[in-house]
Design an enzyme around this catalytic site. Structure first.
Site, PDB file in Angstrom:
ATOM      1  N   PRO A 110       0.777  -1.244   0.000  1.00  0.00           N
ATOM      2  CA  PRO A 110       0.000   0.000   0.000  1.00  0.00           C
ATOM      3  C   PRO A 110       0.809   1.295   0.000  1.00  0.00           C
ATOM      4  O   PRO A 110       0.761   2.086   0.946  1.00  0.00           O
ATOM      5  CB  PRO A 110      -0.834  -0.132   1.272  1.00  0.00           C
ATOM      6  N   CYS A 111       1.514   1.556  -1.083  1.00  0.00           N
ATOM      7  CA  CYS A 111       2.253   2.811  -1.178  1.00  0.00           C
ATOM      8  C   CYS A 111       1.311   4.008  -1.228  1.00  0.00           C
ATOM      9  O   CYS A 111       1.728   5.131  -0.943  1.00  0.00           O
ATOM     10  CB  CYS A 111       3.204   2.794  -2.367  1.00  0.00           C
TER      11      CYS A 111
END
Length: 163
Positions: A122-123
């Site tokens: 989850p950047c």
């Protein structure tokens, strides 16, 4: 979206329209040691199901195995991304602290930008220190939509996550 898997796990799940997709594809192929081929694999069904559950708000953590294809530094950064809880955000500075290198803020940002496993790694949960949305391979509108979805289903407030 474009997806790729090896027997180790998902090695690619990214926005096909990204300007850097060719570089990401080349890096993943090199790390995997084989070129991408059209085909089927049991992990595609698991990936599809888990992504659907994520967008329905019933999945907050992914179980599909991952094959993180990058340098040792990139892999450390991506593993730190996996530690950010659903519905929460972190700054690049906080992420550099998480990998034990307080001076690596720009390098952390660069590794985030090279992440080829969107949503699952989850950047999109990394934002500017002042709470602003900053770069995202899928585009800032998509980043905002992903954060809005997570905040809505987690019951957390975006305002509570700003720095």
């Amino acid at each position: 979206m474009i997806a790729g898997v090896t027997d180790q796990g998902v090695c690619l799940f990214d926005f096909y329209y990204r300007h850097s997709i060719k570089n990401i594809l080349a890096r993943v192929e090199t790390a995997a040691g084989v070129p991408f081929e059209d085909g089927d694999h049991p992990l595609f069904a698991q990936l599809e199901q888990e992504i659907a559950e994520y967008f329905q708000g019933v999945r907050q953590k992914f179980d599909v195995p991952l094959h993180l294809a990058g340098t040792d530094f990139q892999v450390r950064v991506w593993q730190a991304l996996l530690e950010i809880p659903y519905g929460e955000t972190r700054s690049y500075e906080q992420q550099s602290l998480a990998i034990g290198n307080t001076k690596a803020i720009r390098a952390v940002a660069g590794a985030n930008g090279e992440n080829g496993i969107a949503i699952i790694v989850p950047c999109h949960r990394v934002i500017g220190k002042n709470g602003s949305l900053t770069g995202y391979g899928g585009g800032l509108p998509m980043k905002q939509k992903l954060l809005d979805l997570e905040f809505r289903f987690s019951g957390k407030s975006l305002q509570g996550n700003l720095f």
